[in-house]
Design an enzyme around this catalytic site. Structure first.
Site, PDB file in Angstrom:
ATOM      1  N   HIS A 174       0.848  -1.187   0.000  1.00 53.60           N
ATOM      2  CA  HIS A 174       0.000   0.000   0.000  1.00 53.60           C
ATOM      3  C   HIS A 174       0.879   1.231   0.000  1.00 53.60           C
ATOM      4  CE1 HIS A 174      -3.083   2.880   1.161  1.00 53.60           C
ATOM      5  NE2 HIS A 174      -3.926   1.997   0.687  1.00 53.60           N
ATOM      6  N   ASP A 204      -7.964  -5.237  -0.055  1.00 59.17           N
ATOM      7  CA  ASP A 204      -8.487  -6.095  -1.122  1.00 59.17           C
ATOM      8  C   ASP A 204      -8.152  -7.565  -0.939  1.00 59.17           C
ATOM      9  OD1 ASP A 204      -9.662  -4.039  -2.611  1.00 59.17           O
ATOM     10  OD2 ASP A 204      -7.712  -3.450  -3.384  1.00 59.17           O
TER      11      ASP A 204
HETATM   12  N1  ACO Z   1       4.165  -7.787  -4.825  1.00 58.20           N
HETATM   13  C1  ACO Z   1       5.523  -7.795  -4.970  1.00 58.20           C
HETATM   14  N2  ACO Z   1       6.307  -6.717  -4.831  1.00 58.20           N
HETATM   15  C2  ACO Z   1       5.694  -5.552  -4.535  1.00 58.20           C
HETATM   16  C3  ACO Z   1       4.298  -5.460  -4.363  1.00 58.20           C
HETATM   17  C4  ACO Z   1       3.536  -6.621  -4.504  1.00 58.20           C
HETATM   18  N3  ACO Z   1       2.185  -6.586  -4.364  1.00 58.20           N
HETATM   19  N4  ACO Z   1       3.965  -4.178  -4.077  1.00 58.20           N
HETATM   20  C5  ACO Z   1       5.124  -3.484  -4.068  1.00 58.20           C
HETATM   21  N5  ACO Z   1       6.172  -4.323  -4.342  1.00 58.20           N
HETATM   22  C6  ACO Z   1       7.606  -3.962  -4.354  1.00 58.20           C
HETATM   23  C7  ACO Z   1       7.964  -3.160  -5.593  1.00 58.20           C
HETATM   24  O1  ACO Z   1       8.418  -3.998  -6.657  1.00 58.20           O
HETATM   25  C8  ACO Z   1       9.073  -2.276  -5.053  1.00 58.20           C
HETATM   26  O2  ACO Z   1      10.247  -3.065  -4.946  1.00 58.20           O
HETATM   27  P1  ACO Z   1      11.706  -2.396  -5.223  1.00 58.20           P
HETATM   28  O3  ACO Z   1      11.893  -1.394  -4.113  1.00 58.20           O
HETATM   29  O4  ACO Z   1      12.642  -3.539  -5.181  1.00 58.20           O
HETATM   30  O5  ACO Z   1      11.636  -1.734  -6.578  1.00 58.20           O
HETATM   31  C9  ACO Z   1       8.645  -1.958  -3.622  1.00 58.20           C
HETATM   32  O6  ACO Z   1       7.822  -3.075  -3.233  1.00 58.20           O
HETATM   33  C10 ACO Z   1       7.830  -0.658  -3.501  1.00 58.20           C
HETATM   34  O7  ACO Z   1       6.712  -0.735  -4.387  1.00 58.20           O
HETATM   35  P2  ACO Z   1       6.109   0.493  -5.194  1.00 58.20           P
HETATM   36  O8  ACO Z   1       5.395  -0.045  -6.395  1.00 58.20           O
HETATM   37  O9  ACO Z   1       7.172   1.519  -5.410  1.00 58.20           O
HETATM   38  O10 ACO Z   1       5.092   1.063  -4.121  1.00 58.20           O
HETATM   39  P3  ACO Z   1       3.879   2.039  -4.429  1.00 58.20           P
HETATM   40  O11 ACO Z   1       3.582   2.732  -3.166  1.00 58.20           O
HETATM   41  O12 ACO Z   1       4.159   2.866  -5.641  1.00 58.20           O
HETATM   42  O13 ACO Z   1       2.680   1.033  -4.829  1.00 58.20           O
HETATM   43  C11 ACO Z   1       0.817  -0.429  -4.709  1.00 58.20           C
HETATM   44  C12 ACO Z   1       1.664   0.653  -3.987  1.00 58.20           C
HETATM   45  C13 ACO Z   1       0.395   0.087  -6.093  1.00 58.20           C
HETATM   46  C14 ACO Z   1      -0.426  -0.702  -3.892  1.00 58.20           C
HETATM   47  C15 ACO Z   1       1.675  -1.708  -4.859  1.00 58.20           C
HETATM   48  O14 ACO Z   1       2.044  -2.210  -3.590  1.00 58.20           O
HETATM   49  C16 ACO Z   1       0.983  -2.800  -5.679  1.00 58.20           C
HETATM   50  O15 ACO Z   1       1.073  -2.804  -6.903  1.00 58.20           O
HETATM   51  N6  ACO Z   1       0.241  -3.743  -4.995  1.00 58.20           N
HETATM   52  C17 ACO Z   1      -0.517  -4.759  -5.697  1.00 58.20           C
HETATM   53  C18 ACO Z   1      -1.841  -4.196  -6.198  1.00 58.20           C
HETATM   54  C19 ACO Z   1      -2.829  -3.949  -5.065  1.00 58.20           C
HETATM   55  O16 ACO Z   1      -3.051  -4.804  -4.230  1.00 58.20           O
HETATM   56  N7  ACO Z   1      -3.455  -2.773  -5.112  1.00 58.20           N
HETATM   57  C20 ACO Z   1      -4.483  -2.382  -4.151  1.00 58.20           C
HETATM   58  C21 ACO Z   1      -3.995  -1.298  -3.255  1.00 58.20           C
HETATM   59  S1  ACO Z   1      -5.190  -0.901  -2.005  1.00 58.20           S
HETATM   60  C22 ACO Z   1      -6.376  -0.024  -2.834  1.00 58.20           C
HETATM   61  O17 ACO Z   1      -6.162   0.661  -3.783  1.00 58.20           O
HETATM   62  C23 ACO Z   1      -7.699  -0.152  -2.358  1.00 58.20           C
END
Ligand code: ACO
Length: 428
Positions: free
Chosen positions: A307, A364
């Site tokens: 998140h 979610d």
């Molecule tokens: N699975 C694996 N790795 C992940 C995940 C995941 N679900 N989420 C983040 N990471 C990793 C990224 O690859 C990144 O790694 P790095 O530092 O080695 O490059 C690090 O964790 C940080 O991730 P970001 O994408 O930079 O974080 P951001 O805050 O931009 O994204 C998000 C947040 C979009 C929710 C992300 O965690 C994600 O894509 N999750 C999966 C989709 C999801 O469940 N979305 C619902 C969110 S809640 C809502 O909207 C109601």
């Protein structure tokens, strides 16, 4: 003396005021940054940018706190009805009994959708995704209220709010019924908000449908948990669109479209599809954890994990995980994907990759399992999220209008070609 922050650039020092919110979050006020220094800030994804001041929802991602208008999400989920929470978000205070009666009664009397909308509705292919239908139908609603022209809706805002809250469940269930090839149901105004929705979703002309109170209560909790989440992607979209003085329906329709994306509300559908894939693949969660750890090469993320703001736990996920256990037990549903979800959560939470990146289950992760137990099909999960989020979007839109926020218009750092001469097509 108030704090200030100093910035030295090109040999000159500038001072910017700081400000602090009621829950002590701190900010630099850079409203005059460009005027004073000639510089703008670059903050892709707005990870550090406070776009507005808001008195609606507070969340603390480090401590896992979520409050609507000062009330904790735990308290509201345990004690309130969804419409009470909607009133609280939109009007700032919990309603008195009289205020609640008036509000609830008005919503009850506006559930019917203009018959003209059915013509539009019937034009959608039967396999249309319900989120696409929902966004289009809400946008179409603006065409049915001519007073919206020229910003004249201002004095009727309360009526538009009631209309939206009342009609969204009707439109949502129509898109489901159409995808099933079933006749659509009209609302029944003797039913409360959630039972009315369930009746429109599940009643068939051929047999009696009785709303199960366990199902209605579970849905009440889920809708409350989704009702607002401050400046997330869809809410920021609603505010940005509304800042051009676009009407409420158009702004909400834009929010629905933003919510649909798999990185936002669409994740609830993705989670169940992912869990089903793991099950079909033999149930080995560690394989998927490994794939997610190599997201950069596999392109696979664990949906329902991570998140932007919550870095310890998502308080909504905590409530939902318990609710999933309770609801499945009460309904006598044994869903093997619940065990897979728990296994996945445990494997991920004990893995250095997820721990170091502070990736925890989000709202979610378990919500889809409950929706499924309630009989709601996968492609309707994000629609349920939209019904829940509607009061939050409305509250944020209303606040933005009332505080006379200027039109939203970010800057950019241009990286394209510099001025060059036009070459006529015959010479290219
Ligand atoms: N699975 C694996 N790795 C992940 C995940 C995941 N679900 N989420 C983040 N990471 C990793 C990224 O690859 C990144 O790694 P790095 O530092 O080695 O490059 C690090 O964790 C940080 O991730 P970001 O994408 O930079 O974080 P951001 O805050 O931009 O994204 C998000 C947040 C979009 C929710 C992300 O965690 C994600 O894509 N999750 C999966 C989709 C999801 O469940 N979305 C619902 C969110 S809640 C809502 O909207 C109601």
């Amino acid at each position: 003396m108030a704090n200030s922050a100093e910035l030295t650039v090109d040999g000159k020092t500038y001072s910017f005021p700081t400000l602090e919110g009621t829950e002590h979050e701190k900010a630099f006020d850079i409203s005059n940054l460009r005027d004073q220094t000639g510089y703008v800030t670059l903050d892709r994804g707005y990870k550090n940018t406070g776009a507005t001041k808001s008195a609606i929802t507070f969340l603390d991602g480090e401590q896992g706190i979520l409050q609507y208008r000062g009330y904790s999400i735990e308290d509201l989920a345990a004690k309130a009805s969804f419409l009470e929470v909607a009133y609280l978000l939109i009007y700032g205070e919990l309603p008195t009994q009289e205020q609640y009666h008036t509000f609830e009664n008005a919503i009850r009397r506006h559930t019917l959708v203009n018959e003209g909308m059915r013509t539009i509705f019937n034009g959608f292919p039967v396999n249309a995704h319900p989120m696409g239908v929902l966004a289009s139908m809400v946008s179409a609603m603006s065409a049915f209220y001519p007073e919206l022209e020229n910003g004249k809706e201002e004095d009727k805002t309360d009526l538009h709010i009631i209309r939206l809250l009342a009609k969204l469940p009707t439109i949502a269930t129509w898109s489901y019924k159409r995808s099933m090839g079933h006749p659509t149901n009209y609302p029944k105004n003797n039913l409360d908000y959630i039972p009315n929705f369930l009746n429109m979703m599940f009643a068939l002309p051929v047999e009696e449908y009785k709303v199960d109170p366990v199902v209605a209560e579970a849905l009440n909790v889920l809708l409350i948990l989704h009702a607002d989440h401050e400046q997330n992607c869809s809410t920021s979209t609603v505010r940005l669109v509304g800042s051009s003085q676009a009407n409420l329906y158009s702004s909400i329709s834009a929010g629905i479209s933003a919510l649909w994306g798999p990185l936002h509300g669409g994740a609830n559908q993705e989670v169940i599809e992912m869990l089903e894939n793991i099950k079909a693949d033999g149930g080995d969660v560690s394989k998927y954890v490994e794939m997610a750890k190599n997201a950069k090469t596999t392109g696979f993320r664990l949906f329902g994990f991570g998140h932007r703001v919550y870095k310890n736990f998502d308080p909504r996920a905590k409530i939902i995980k318990k609710a999933a256990d309770d609801v499945l037990a009460k309904l006598g549903v044994n869903d093997p994907v619940l065990e897979i979800a728990k296994g996945l959560e445990e494997a991920a939470l004990n893995d250095e990759y997820f721990v170091s990146r502070k990736l925890y289950p989000n709202v979610d992760f378990y919500s889809g399992i409950i929706y499924r137990a309630l009989g709601i099909p996968t492609n309707m999960f994000t629609v349920l999220f939209a019904i829940g989020r509607l009061p939050g979007w409305i509250a944020q839109w209303k606040e933005m209008r009332e505080t006379k926020e200027p039109i939203g218009r970010p800057r950019q750092i241009y990286t394209g070609a510099t001025l060059r001469e036009f070459v006529p097509i015959e010479n290219r």
